[in-house]
Structure formats: C-alpha cells, structure tokens
Design an enzyme around this catalytic site. Structure first.
Site, PDB file in Angstrom:
ATOM      1  N   THR A 113     -27.946  45.205 -52.451  1.00  0.00           N
ATOM      2  CA  THR A 113     -29.022  45.126 -53.439  1.00  0.00           C
ATOM      3  C   THR A 113     -29.379  46.492 -54.013  1.00  0.00           C
ATOM      4  O   THR A 113     -28.965  47.523 -53.493  1.00  0.00           O
ATOM      5  CB  THR A 113     -30.274  44.482 -52.820  1.00  0.00           C
ATOM      6  OG1 THR A 113     -30.527  45.118 -51.569  1.00  0.00           O
ATOM      7  CG2 THR A 113     -30.072  43.016 -52.610  1.00  0.00           C
ATOM      8  N   ASP A 114     -30.212  46.459 -55.060  1.00  0.00           N
ATOM      9  CA  ASP A 114     -30.645  47.697 -55.716  1.00  0.00           C
ATOM     10  C   ASP A 114     -31.986  48.157 -55.175  1.00  0.00           C
ATOM     11  O   ASP A 114     -32.796  48.711 -55.912  1.00  0.00           O
ATOM     12  CB  ASP A 114     -30.782  47.485 -57.223  1.00  0.00           C
ATOM     13  CG  ASP A 114     -29.551  46.902 -57.838  1.00  0.00           C
ATOM     14  OD1 ASP A 114     -28.478  47.456 -57.596  1.00  0.00           O
ATOM     15  OD2 ASP A 114     -29.665  45.896 -58.544  1.00  0.00           O
ATOM     16  N   SER A 142     -36.901  51.093 -54.979  1.00  0.00           N
ATOM     17  CA  SER A 142     -36.256  50.357 -56.053  1.00  0.00           C
ATOM     18  C   SER A 142     -35.331  51.350 -56.724  1.00  0.00           C
ATOM     19  O   SER A 142     -35.788  52.351 -57.264  1.00  0.00           O
ATOM     20  CB  SER A 142     -37.299  49.842 -57.033  1.00  0.00           C
ATOM     21  OG  SER A 142     -36.660  49.306 -58.151  1.00  0.00           O
ATOM     22  N   ARG A 143     -34.019  51.087 -56.647  1.00  0.00           N
ATOM     23  CA  ARG A 143     -33.094  52.107 -57.123  1.00  0.00           C
ATOM     24  C   ARG A 143     -32.930  52.128 -58.636  1.00  0.00           C
ATOM     25  O   ARG A 143     -32.542  53.126 -59.189  1.00  0.00           O
ATOM     26  CB  ARG A 143     -31.733  51.916 -56.455  1.00  0.00           C
ATOM     27  CG  ARG A 143     -31.745  52.357 -55.014  1.00  0.00           C
ATOM     28  CD  ARG A 143     -30.346  52.460 -54.464  1.00  0.00           C
ATOM     29  NE  ARG A 143     -29.964  51.240 -53.785  1.00  0.00           N
ATOM     30  CZ  ARG A 143     -30.196  50.990 -52.507  1.00  0.00           C
ATOM     31  NH1 ARG A 143     -30.829  51.869 -51.767  1.00  0.00           N
ATOM     32  NH2 ARG A 143     -29.817  49.861 -51.948  1.00  0.00           N
ATOM     33  N   VAL A 144     -33.183  51.021 -59.303  1.00  0.00           N
ATOM     34  CA  VAL A 144     -33.011  51.045 -60.761  1.00  0.00           C
ATOM     35  C   VAL A 144     -34.276  50.685 -61.526  1.00  0.00           C
ATOM     36  O   VAL A 144     -34.371  50.932 -62.711  1.00  0.00           O
ATOM     37  CB  VAL A 144     -31.869  50.089 -61.208  1.00  0.00           C
ATOM     38  CG1 VAL A 144     -30.529  50.586 -60.735  1.00  0.00           C
ATOM     39  CG2 VAL A 144     -32.125  48.685 -60.761  1.00  0.00           C
TER      40      VAL A 144
END
Lengths: 517, 184
Positions: free
Chosen positions: A352-353, A378-380
């Site tokens: 997951t992101d 939250s990476r994006v």
C-alpha cells in the site's frame, strides 16, 4: 415481481417467438469426471483443455473455479453448495473466466461474492458483467494522485491524507475502530459523487447487517455496493469476494468516475486462501500460507489506480473524454496484540501507499479515532491534500510529535520553562481537536476552520474540557452566519488572503461574543 | 479411455507403461507387448484375482507365480518375465490395468488411431456409422475406431466423445437449453 396480464394466445406467441430464435447448433465441450469431493474442493479427471482460473460447470447450476492444473487431475473449488455433487458425475469446461455483474444498477444493493442480490429487493438488471480477475492498468495509462479523497475525519484528512487512486491501509487490533473509519469515509462521499464498494470478508452476518443499517440511516447506501462473504460462506466465496468487488469498482474507474473500495478485512481473506491452498495440497510456507500469498494481495491492490483520460476514452469507445478515473482502496488488516510484523500485515503494508495505524491504548484513553500519529503515514496523499487543509495541518503533525516527546513530563508542568509548557498545552489541545464522534464526517470548510483555529493558537486559552463544545459552537456559528463562505471553501478548497481574513473574522467575532476562558 | 475411478494410480502406472512402451518400440515388439499387457490387465481385474491381490496375507511370490503360470501360453519373453518380476518386487500387480491402459493410449497415438464413442437414441445404421467415421477421421486427422452405444434417454440426435471432447447434438441437450432459455 409484477406480471402484466397476458392472454394465453399472447403467451404461446411469445414462447413460439423465443423458440423460433433459439440457436440449435450442436455444442462442443470438454468433459471430465469428478474423482473426489471434499471440503469444498473437487478433484477432476479429464478436462484436458481447462485453463487456470476457468469456470467449470457441474450439475444443477453449480460452478467451480479451476485452481490446480496437475498432470493427471484438475483441482477446483466449488462456488456455493457442494452437497449434491458426488464422485463419477461429469463436469464441463465453460471456456469463461468467472464474471460478476457490474454497473449503476448495483448501487444501493447488497450482493454475494458472485453478484447475486441477497437483500430481498428483487433481481438486479445490471448493464454488463466483468471478469473478476483483470490485469491492472499499465504504467502508461496511469496518472499521479492529485485529487483529495476527503474521509471527513479531521485526523486523517490533516495527518494522513488520502488521494483518489491511492491505496491506504487501515491496520489495528480488534475493536479499535477500523470499520468505523471506513464507514465514515463512505458516509462522507454522499455529495462528492464518489461511488463506494464495501467488501465484507469473513465477518459476522450481524456486523454486516449493522453496517448496512448505519449506511441506510445516513443516506449513504444509495451510492454504495455491499459485497458480502460472511464467515459461514465457503472459503472459495471469501476468496473471490474482493476480486468481485474490485471488478464492480473498476467499472466506475474505467468510465471516468471516482470510486472507493473497502476490503474489510484482508486478514480473513488470506485465511480463506490459506485454507483453499492447503486443501489443494499446495506446499505451505511461513505461517502455513502458500507461496503466492503476496501476489494474492498485490494483484488485487494494484487494480486501485488513477487512470488518465486516454485510458478512459479508450474504454468508453470515445464517449467520455478528458476525464480521469480512479479507484481508491482502503484495505483493512486486523493485527493480533499490535503485532504489525506478522506475515500478511507486513505484506500489505509494503504493497500500500501508507497506513493508518490504530491502537488499543489510544482507543481506551478516549482518543477516537485512535490513530497513532507517529506510525501512520501517507506516501502519496500529501500531493492531493486540499490546499487550505495542507497549510494548517503541517503544524498539527509537528505539534503532536513534539508533544509525544514531552508528554512524559506533563506531570510536572509547574517546573517546566515557558516554551516547553506551551508546547505541552498546544499538544494537548491538538490531541483534543483530533477527536471526532462516529458518523459525523466534516466538510472541508469545517475541517479548515478548526485546524486554522488550532494552528493559530485560538484554542490556547480555551480549557481542555471545553474544546469539544467550542468546536461544535464554532461550526454552528459558521453555518448560521457565514454559510456562503463555507460552501465556497467546500467547493474550491482555495487559499488566499481573502479566505484567511474571513476565517480570522469568523473566529474573532465568535470568540468575542462568547466567553471561553 | 482410462477408467476415472482408478485415475489415482495413473501417476504410479505411468513410468511402468512408458518404460514398457519405449522398450517395445525399440525392439519392434509392440503388438506382442500389447497382447501381453492387456492379458495381464485382464487377469489382474478378474474378481478372483482381485480378491487375492487385495488380501494382505497373499505373499508376493504366490502372486508372481500365478501371473507367470496364467500368462505362460503367451510365450512370455525374458524381458516380459523381468517386467513381472519388477512388478512383484514393488508389489504393483494392482495397477496392471492402468499400465495397460496407458500403454494402449501411447500405442494409439503412435498408430494415429482415435477411439470415438458414439451415443445414439436408436441403433444407427451401418452406412451412417461409416459415413460418420469418415467425417470424423478427416476432422481429427487420424484413423478412428467407432464404438457405438444406444441410450434412449437422449431422445434423438447423437453425442460423440473424442477423448475429453464432446460434441453434443442430442435432442435432450437442446430441450434443456431451451428450458433454461425460456426460464431465464
């Protein structure tokens, strides 16, 4: 079902017509024989031309899914009831991959893993059907995540924002509010046009019933499809349920709309797949999961994506132009005693992101949603965050991080220097602000004004135990006196001097009219 | 076609069948081996022999002697004797029918012969059968041997089994399909 009154001659005419148009060509098929039936698994002899993942037809409208192609036999799982199958019966190849009905007609309905309605609201007239296993869109057809998917939860939208097309994991122990976050996110999509799919895997039928009722109560069922494979359904149904739900979500993605899918939860999905794999005698690996357990989830979550207008126009044959489509996924993983290093959870974390990490201790100390701000990322989503929220949420994360470091000292407030004391108080207030009741998702304007107030220090002189009341009154004041402003922010999410000035005036007048010290 | 109920032994029988087939092919003794194996399979599937085979008290030597004696009229060659000895050594007399079956499949493949099952509602005429055999031979591009069955329950038309593939032109299927079509 309503039946029009027809005269007998009309009926026989209708039947005659259908018989006249009936195709009477001989059927060519590949047949096999059932060798053994046990635990929802059949072993078949013959079926030389069978494909991996192909549907196999048994007697009495029962279908199976070919999963193991071996030298002398084919291993298949039975979809549905297997009691009437017995050794020696014939099985046919269908030449088709398993398909489920998709389309607008599915919205507002509760269906099983094969797309059959189970809510007593009559048959579904779906526009089309789609195979449950599809390859995710390729690199060239994708577009970066740049639009926010508002969950309506301050803590998430501020600290771990989710963008449309993102995969954000919700992870935590039992009873920490994982499903609650998912349901709030669905409720918040009431007016956004985002279609939602809630896939319940291996849950109690009673929990699913209460989810359906809550969504109905909050007028959120009309834009939602609920795909159900309860704990009492065969493992095969629990295994295919997320793929079926994903196919329904992809329908909206591929026609340039936005959709949100929740897999609740993938731990049980992995268990179901483990059961099937062991019964098919595939070699067990770590924690007895089969070797392809990573691929099981990666191919599912990879289908959540934001696709570019070219992809959309290709899929709609040019009918929809210049619109991107997205499928956002919120998979849920249940941990045991906070252990995120278990096999399935580490797998899904890496796929997951980002993840929203929920903790029992926080939950029990009254911080709900019980989000651990340090471990949740939250990476994006940051690129997709609404401007106004992004600006004032930056301070929130920092303040909470500083607060966590100092929290141990909070007992000796009197002995601390001025800066430290301030940091502690700010941290306490922000922790308080991040709390939110269930089933009350907030709009962008509401989130913005609260975050603005917290960031700019308007809460510093409000007593801790009155923060919730302050927030509630501030929101109702904004809605009564500045409703157009709230609407405008909600629509555009813009950030300029004018907006800042209005925000300031709203809070200033609100505070000057009432006493909060 | 292999018997489906005994298919669980196919993986045991395959190496024996393949070895026997390749050996026979090399020595150009295919017909002899075919007769030998099929007779042995017949012996092994005899109810009396089966009783012996399934009885754990029967010693391997007794079984070995039994097969040797029964098969003696076939002028069993030294290699075939060895084959029996090998089966005795590994206690595999039970799977002789599967070995013969797999041997026959290999043999049919080599000879380009397909076995086709024809099921009709009434006994088909000889001329029709020949005509059908010709058409099917063209379609599968090899010689065909037709075995006919009569099954009145298919009402009319015919069902043709070519290995796993089934060409179903029966009236029964058409009626079931029509029923599904009208009901759906």
């Amino acid at each position: 079902m309503q039946v029009k009154q027809l005269s007998p001659t009309e009926i026989s005419d209708l039947i005659k017509q259908r018989i006249a148009h009936f195709d009477l060509k001989p059927e060519v098929r590949t047949e096999g024989t059932i060798v053994s039936v046990k635990d929802g698994i059949v072993r078949l002899y013959g079926l030389q031309d069978v494909m991996q993942g192909e549907m196999i037809e048994f007697d009495k409208n029962t279908y199976g899914l070919a999963l193991n192609l071996e030298r002398d036999s084919v291993g298949a799982v039975i979809l549905g009831d297997a009691l009437h199958l017995s050794e020696g019966e014939t099985a046919k190849c269908t030449g088709r991959i398993l398909e489920v009905p998709v389309g607008e007609a599915m919205l507002g309905r509760v269906v099983d893993a094969l797309g059959n309605p189970i809510d007593d609201k009559g048959p579904i007239k779906a526009e089309s059907s789609s195979p449950i296993e599809k390859v995710a869109p390729g690199v060239v057809f994708r577009q970066p995540v740049s639009q926010p998917l508002q969950t309506g939860l301050k803590a998430i939208d501020a600290m771990v924002p989710v963008g449309r097309g993102q995969r954000e994991l919700i992870i935590g122990d039992r009873q920490t509010g994982k499903t609650a976050i998912a349901i709030d996110a669905i409720i918040n999509q009431r007016d956004t046009g985002v279609k939602c799919i809630y896939v319940a895997i291996g849950q109690k039928a009673s929990s699913i019933a209460s989810v359906v009722r809550k969504l109905e109560e909050h007028d959120a069922l009309k834009h939602t499809i609920i795909v159900v494979a309860t704990a009492s359904d065969p493992a095969a149904m629990q295994y295919i349920a997320p793929y079926a739900g994903c196919a329904m979500g992809e329908y909206f993605r591929d026609k340039g709309e936005d959709a949100l899918i929740i897999y609740d939860d993938l731990t049980k999905h992995a268990w179901a797949y483990r059961q099937i794999s062991l019964l098919l005698r595939r070699p067990p690996g770590r924690e007895a999961y089969p070797g392809d357990i990573f691929y099981l989830h990666s191919r599912l979550l990879e289908r959540a994506a934001r696709v570019n207008p070219e992809y959309v126009s290709r899929h709609t044959n040019g009918k929809v132009k210049d619109k991107t489509g997205s499928l956002t996924a919120l998979p849920v993983i249940e941990t045991q005693a906070g252990d995120v290093s278990a096999f399935v959870s580490t797998n899904v974390i890496s796929i997951t992101d980002g993840q929203i990490f929920l903790e029992t201790d926080l939950f029990n100390s009254g911080i709900r949603p019980a989000i651990n701000a340090g471990l949740s990322v939250s990476r994006v989503g940051g690129a997709a965050q609404t401007k106004i929220i992004k600006k004032y949420a930056g301070g929130v994360r920092l303040a909470l991080a500083q607060y966590r470091e100092l929290a141990a000292f909070s007992q000796f407030v009197s002995d601390l220097d001025e800066t430290t004391r301030k940091q502690l108080e700010r941290g306490q207030r922000i922790t308080e602000v991040m709390k939110q009741k269930q089933y009350t998702p907030l709009s962008v304007a509401e989130e913005a004004i609260i975050l603005f107030a917290a960031d700019q220090g308007y809460l510093d002189n409000v007593p801790l135990n009155r923060i919730a009341a302050f927030e509630q009154d501030l929101l109702s004041y904004m809605h009564t006196s500045h409703s157009e402003f709230a609407d405008r922010i909600g629509k555009t999410g813009e950030l300029n001097d004018d907006v800042l000035k209005t925000l300031k005036t709203i809070i200033d007048t609100f505070k000057s009219n009432q006493s909060w010290d | 076609m292999a018997n489906a109920s005994n298919q669980q032994y196919a993986h045991l029988a395959r190496p024996y069948a393949l070895a026997a087939f390749q050996f026979a092919l090399e020595k150009e003794q295919l017909p002899a081996w075919k007769v030998f194996l099929n007779t042995a399979a017949l012996v092994a599937s005899d109810t009396q022999t089966l009783k012996l085979l399934k009885n754990p008290a029967t010693s391997v030597t007794v079984l070995h002697d039994l097969f040797r004696e029964v098969l003696a009229p076939l002028n069993v060659s030294a290699e075939q004797q060895n084959f029996l000895a090998l089966l005795a050594q590994h206690q595999r007399f039970m799977i002789l029918p599967e070995i013969a079956e797999l041997f026959n499949v290999n043999y049919a493949q080599l000879e380009k012969i397909s076995k086709i099952r024809l099921i009709t509602a009434v006994e088909a005429e000889q001329g029709y059968k020949q005509h059908l055999a010709q058409i099917l031979a063209k379609r599968v591009q090899r010689e065909v041997t037709l075995s006919c069955e009569v099954d009145p329950s298919i009402i009319g038309g015919a069902i043709i089994h070519i290995g796993d593939r089934v060409i179903d032109g029966s009236v029964r299927r058409k009626l079931t399909r029509l029923l599904q079509n009208l009901a759906g």
